[in-house]
Scaffold this motif. Structure first.
Motif, short mmCIF file in Angstrom:
data_model
loop_
_atom_site.label_atom_id
_atom_site.label_comp_id
_atom_site.label_asym_id
_atom_site.label_seq_id
_atom_site.Cartn_x
_atom_site.Cartn_y
_atom_site.Cartn_z
N VAL A 1 5.37 6.01 -25.84
CA VAL A 1 4.34 5.18 -26.24
C VAL A 1 3.28 4.83 -25.14
O VAL A 1 2.00 4.76 -25.43
N GLY A 2 3.72 4.52 -23.88
CA GLY A 2 2.82 4.23 -22.79
C GLY A 2 1.96 5.54 -22.52
O GLY A 2 0.81 5.27 -22.57
N GLY A 3 2.40 6.56 -22.27
CA GLY A 3 2.06 7.85 -22.03
C GLY A 3 0.92 8.05 -23.30
O GLY A 3 -0.15 8.70 -22.97
N GLY A 4 1.39 7.93 -24.64
CA GLY A 4 0.65 8.21 -25.68
C GLY A 4 -0.61 7.41 -25.75
O GLY A 4 -1.82 8.18 -26.04
N SER B 1 -6.32 4.64 -14.03
CA SER B 1 -6.55 3.34 -13.64
C SER B 1 -5.59 2.82 -13.07
O SER B 1 -4.38 3.55 -13.00
N ASP B 2 -5.49 1.56 -12.70
CA ASP B 2 -4.74 0.80 -12.15
C ASP B 2 -3.50 -0.02 -13.19
O ASP B 2 -2.73 -0.78 -12.80
N TYR B 3 -3.97 0.13 -14.72
CA TYR B 3 -3.37 -0.47 -15.38
C TYR B 3 -1.92 -0.16 -15.66
O TYR B 3 -1.90 1.35 -15.61
N VAL C 1 6.66 6.43 -4.70
CA VAL C 1 7.59 5.85 -5.45
C VAL C 1 7.23 6.33 -6.97
O VAL C 1 6.18 5.88 -7.15
N VAL C 2 8.06 6.89 -7.70
CA VAL C 2 7.94 7.05 -8.98
C VAL C 2 8.61 5.81 -9.98
O VAL C 2 9.61 5.72 -9.87
N LEU C 3 7.56 5.29 -10.62
CA LEU C 3 8.15 4.29 -11.58
C LEU C 3 8.44 4.93 -12.82
O LEU C 3 7.41 5.17 -13.67
N HIS C 4 9.66 5.18 -13.29
CA HIS C 4 10.27 6.02 -14.61
C HIS C 4 10.23 4.87 -15.67
O HIS C 4 11.28 3.82 -15.68
N ILE C 5 9.26 4.87 -16.71
CA ILE C 5 9.29 4.15 -17.81
C ILE C 5 10.06 5.02 -18.66
O ILE C 5 9.27 5.65 -19.53
N GLY C 6 11.43 4.87 -19.03
CA GLY C 6 12.11 5.50 -20.23
C GLY C 6 12.88 4.71 -20.99
O GLY C 6 12.61 3.61 -21.58
N LYS C 7 14.15 5.18 -21.24
CA LYS C 7 14.64 4.73 -22.23
C LYS C 7 15.57 3.23 -21.77
O LYS C 7 15.83 2.57 -22.88
N ASN C 8 15.30 2.87 -20.65
CA ASN C 8 15.82 1.51 -20.58
C ASN C 8 14.80 0.44 -20.72
O ASN C 8 14.99 -0.61 -20.36
N LYS D 1 0.96 -1.20 0.14
CA LYS D 1 -0.06 0.00 0.06
C LYS D 1 0.81 1.28 0.01
O LYS D 1 0.61 2.25 0.55
N ILE D 2 1.96 1.15 -0.60
CA ILE D 2 2.89 2.58 -0.81
C ILE D 2 2.42 3.09 -2.00
O ILE D 2 2.31 2.49 -3.29
N PRO D 3 2.08 4.60 -2.04
CA PRO D 3 1.65 5.20 -3.25
C PRO D 3 2.74 5.10 -4.29
O PRO D 3 4.03 5.36 -3.97
N TYR D 4 2.32 4.99 -5.48
CA TYR D 4 3.25 5.03 -6.69
C TYR D 4 2.82 5.69 -7.85
O TYR D 4 1.44 5.91 -8.23
N PHE D 5 3.66 6.28 -8.76
CA PHE D 5 3.06 7.12 -9.82
C PHE D 5 3.92 6.37 -11.08
O PHE D 5 5.10 6.31 -11.08
N ILE D 6 3.17 6.03 -12.14
CA ILE D 6 3.81 5.54 -13.53
C ILE D 6 4.36 7.12 -14.34
O ILE D 6 3.23 7.54 -14.47
#
Ligand SMILES: Cc1cc2nc3c(=O)[nH]c(=O)nc-3n(C[C@H](O)[C@H](O)[C@H](O)COP(=O)(O)OP(=O)(O)OC[C@H]3O[C@@H](n4cnc5c(N)ncnc54)[C@H](O)[C@@H]3O)c2cc1C
Length: 302
Positions: free
Chosen positions: A133-136, A184-186, A82-89, A60-65
């Protein structure tokens, strides 16, 4: 508060280099605004994303994609989680015939470039959109004659219950700047694009034309998150803002661009509070003049 045990577990799922504490979010947004994230993780694979998000949910730790942060305004206090950064990796792009599979962190501009190189048409509209692509797909990003909806065959995602699912067609609920994934939680893992064979010179000409129009009309030399407001039905946000006499209107370091009134820009040292106050003032004054209530298109993370 995120304990040392939690950080250690996140490092176990990822690597010490991927985990940053008190990381300024201004470095991760095109607005160049945002205080520190308690913890930011640079996601490197589908497995990491599945394990870390599953763990955070369980605890139950807040996170942001976060993708490329080109549609996001964080607060000056930052993000207390926690920020989960979906980037160049996490950004592989594979082309197979007229199908392109792009991981969520791939930048739309590069996917459009891969389409061009392979003489595939349909993604020209995305050649100037600085998001992932995810944010798009979350935003159903679009411009000129195109939008993600027209070229997306399927989306691989983590479902709210943590299972890997593939959604297609109506399941994606792609509408104007919206999708089943927004709020959403997807978590989007991969987008599968279906394009059409085209002529390389025509694809290039179309991309060049769109990008020329952007350079002429948009304040690309200043930090922003693109169009700040959604287009109200039958009208244009920029036009309404100009008609309300707000071109060049400023609050602190934030301003309504004189080049394109639909863009709020960081004219230098803007705080998140400046931007939010300016947005509220614009909404109020536009409503007084036109009776139309503008809704923000950008994601404001409070
Ligand atoms: C100069 C400029 C021009 C722009 N032009 C356009 C344009 O023409 N058309 C247009 O539509 N937009 C435009 N934008 C806005 C922006 O680029 C798009 O909305 C883009 O799709 C956002 O992608 P991102 O990766 O930056 O998303 P972010 O800002 O990182 O995130 C946006 C939202 O998506 C969520 N999200 C991101 N990745 C994932 C994921 N993998 N899984 C689940 N949720 C996720 C976030 O939590 C957040 O809610 C522009 C922005 C700028 C700065």
């Amino acid at each position: 508060m995120i304990s040392k045990e939690v950080i250690d577990r996140i490092i176990e799922y990822t690597s010490p280099e991927s985990v940053k504490l008190s990381e300024p979010l201004s470095r991760y947004t095109t607005f160049k605004i945002g205080g520190p994230a308690k913890c930011l993780v640079d996601i490197g694979s589908e497995r990491e994303l599945t394990e870390v998000s599953g763990f955070l949910k369980k605890e139950k730790i807040p996170y942001f994609i976060l993708g490329n942060g080109s549609n996001t305004l964080f607060s000056d206090e930052g993000f207390n989680g926690v920020v989960l950064h979906i980037g160049k990796n996490f950004s592989d792009v594979v082309v197979e015939g007229n199908i392109i599979r792009a991981k969520a962190g791939a930048i739309l501009v590069s996917v459009a470039g891969a389409a061009y190189k392979n003489s595939l048409t349909g993604l020209e509209f995305a050649s100037g959109i600085p998001g992932t692509v995810g944010g798009g797909i979350v935003m159903n990003a679009g411009a000129y004659d195109g939008e993600m909806k027209f070229v997306t065959k399927a989306v691989k995602a983590l479902s709210p219950s943590g299972e890997t699912v593939v959604l297609e067609g109506d399941e994606l609920k792609l509408g104007y700047r919206s999708s089943v994934f927004r709020h959403s939680d997807y978590v989007v893992l991969e987008v599968i694009f279906e394009l059409k064979p085209g002529k390389q010179e025509e694809i290039k000409a179309k991309m060049d034309d769109f990008n020329k129009r952007r350079r002429e009309k948009q304040p690309l030399d200043m930090p922003s998150a693109g169009s700040t407001f959604k287009r109200p039905e039958g009208n244009f946000a920029g036009k309404l803002i100009m008609e309300a006499g707000l071109s060049g209107f400023t609050v602190g370091g934030a301003g309504v661009s004189e080049k394109h009134c639909g863009f709020v820009v960081n004219a230098g040292g803007a705080t998140s509070k400046d931007v939010v106050t300016l947005i509220e003032e614009v909404q109020k004054r536009v409503f007084e003049v036109s009776g139309i209530r503008l809704e923000p298109e950008i994601e404001i993370v409070r």
